[in-house]
Design a protein around this motif. Structure first.
Motif, mmCIF file in Angstrom:
data_model
loop_
_atom_site.group_PDB
_atom_site.id
_atom_site.type_symbol
_atom_site.label_atom_id
_atom_site.label_comp_id
_atom_site.label_asym_id
_atom_site.label_seq_id
_atom_site.Cartn_x
_atom_site.Cartn_y
_atom_site.Cartn_z
ATOM 1 N N CYS A 149 44.171 81.420 41.908
ATOM 2 C CA CYS A 149 42.963 80.993 42.636
ATOM 3 C C CYS A 149 42.783 79.474 42.570
ATOM 4 O O CYS A 149 41.671 78.978 42.467
ATOM 5 C CB CYS A 149 41.716 81.698 42.094
ATOM 6 N N GLU A 150 43.875 78.751 42.635
ATOM 7 C CA GLU A 150 43.810 77.297 42.523
ATOM 8 C C GLU A 150 43.626 76.600 43.865
ATOM 9 O O GLU A 150 43.302 75.418 43.917
ATOM 10 C CB GLU A 150 45.073 76.752 41.826
ATOM 11 N N ARG A 151 43.762 77.322 44.966
ATOM 12 C CA ARG A 151 43.622 76.714 46.294
ATOM 13 C C ARG A 151 42.268 77.087 46.894
ATOM 14 O O ARG A 151 41.741 78.161 46.643
ATOM 15 C CB ARG A 151 44.748 77.180 47.212
ATOM 16 N N PHE A 152 41.762 76.176 47.737
ATOM 17 C CA PHE A 152 40.427 76.348 48.316
ATOM 18 C C PHE A 152 40.488 76.098 49.819
ATOM 19 O O PHE A 152 41.210 75.218 50.285
ATOM 20 C CB PHE A 152 39.459 75.341 47.672
ATOM 21 N N ARG A 153 39.720 76.888 50.562
ATOM 22 C CA ARG A 153 39.553 76.645 52.003
ATOM 23 C C ARG A 153 38.150 77.081 52.407
ATOM 24 O O ARG A 153 37.534 77.927 51.758
ATOM 25 C CB ARG A 153 40.619 77.366 52.817
ATOM 26 N N ARG A 154 37.656 76.486 53.472
ATOM 27 C CA ARG A 154 36.330 76.819 53.986
ATOM 28 C C ARG A 154 36.415 78.145 54.733
ATOM 29 O O ARG A 154 37.396 78.435 55.411
ATOM 30 C CB ARG A 154 35.832 75.748 54.955
ATOM 31 N N CYS A 181 45.144 87.596 39.393
ATOM 32 C CA CYS A 181 43.789 87.126 39.700
ATOM 33 C C CYS A 181 43.314 87.744 41.006
ATOM 34 O O CYS A 181 44.057 87.788 41.987
ATOM 35 C CB CYS A 181 43.764 85.606 39.837
ATOM 36 N N LEU A 182 42.083 88.198 41.016
ATOM 37 C CA LEU A 182 41.408 88.633 42.233
ATOM 38 C C LEU A 182 40.418 87.520 42.569
ATOM 39 O O LEU A 182 39.402 87.358 41.907
ATOM 40 C CB LEU A 182 40.692 89.970 42.018
ATOM 41 N N CYS A 183 40.766 86.724 43.586
ATOM 42 C CA CYS A 183 40.014 85.506 43.892
ATOM 43 C C CYS A 183 38.695 85.820 44.583
ATOM 44 O O CYS A 183 38.596 86.781 45.343
ATOM 45 C CB CYS A 183 40.846 84.579 44.771
#
Length: 193
Positions: free
Chosen positions: A95-100, A80-82
């Motif tokens: 791409c299951e993690r998220f950050r600001r 995956c290319l997020c």
């Protein structure tokens, strides 16, 4: 080789092979004869638009990257290319993690700073308006009295031959009208003994 093994490994030479015509009623009947040998991991055969195609995991599982990235089939398997922007960033194998992102914090602190500045400006305006209203409520003579205490006229006056050649600066509040250019203190209420 299969025929040779069937006759106990006797050497066989085949010069002519005749097959009976096979009737294919449905292309799905060819499934046992189709294999994906492209060297890519996890490819499977899929019937699409009347033909067999080798399909990778990215097509089989459209949500492989959790809709936060673009899926690519490589030989070792899908990657995956997020997606990234200045406000948000996704990361992780799928791409299951998220950050600001930095832009989010810049916008947040910029808005907070602008809000604080606006509150300070409003406070100053309110204080100035209240003081202005307080001065408006006073009678004019009383308002001017506070200004007269600090007002000095620093214009030069030539007093003539009696006072030498140095200029004299006058305080307009303390001048005795009878003697221009000379300071005259009003000491009526002061004990001078």
């Amino acid at each position: 080789m299969n025929i040779s093994q069937a006759f106990e490994n006797v050497r066989i030479q085949i010069t002519n092979i005749t097959f009976q015509p096979t009737e294919i009623r449905n292309i799905a009947d060819l499934r046992p004869f189709v294999a994906c040998r492209l060297g890519f991991a996890n490819y499977t055969e899929e019937l699409s638009d009347g033909s067999w195609k080798c399909v990778g995991p990215c097509k089989q599982y459209p949500d492989y990257c959790h809709r936060h990235g673009e899926c690519f089939n490589v030989q070792s398997g899908p990657i995956c290319l997020c997606y990234e922007s200045s406000l948000e960033q996704y990361h992780g194998p799928q791409c299951e993690r998220f950050r600001r992102g930095r832009g989010f914090y810049a916008a947040l602190f910029g808005a907070l700073g602008a809000g604080i500045l606006l509150v300070l400006v409003l406070i100053v305006v309110i204080v100035v308006l209240r003081r202005g209203r307080w001065n408006i409520d006073k009678p004019p003579a009383r308002r001017l009295m506070s200004l007269n205490e600090d007002f000095f006229d620093f214009t030069q006056r030539d007093l003539g031959p009696y006072h030498g050649s140095s200029p004299v600066y006058t305080n307009t509040d303390l001048i005795d009208e009878g003697c221009p250019g000379v300071f005259s203190l009003h000491l009526e209420n002061v004990d001078t003994t």
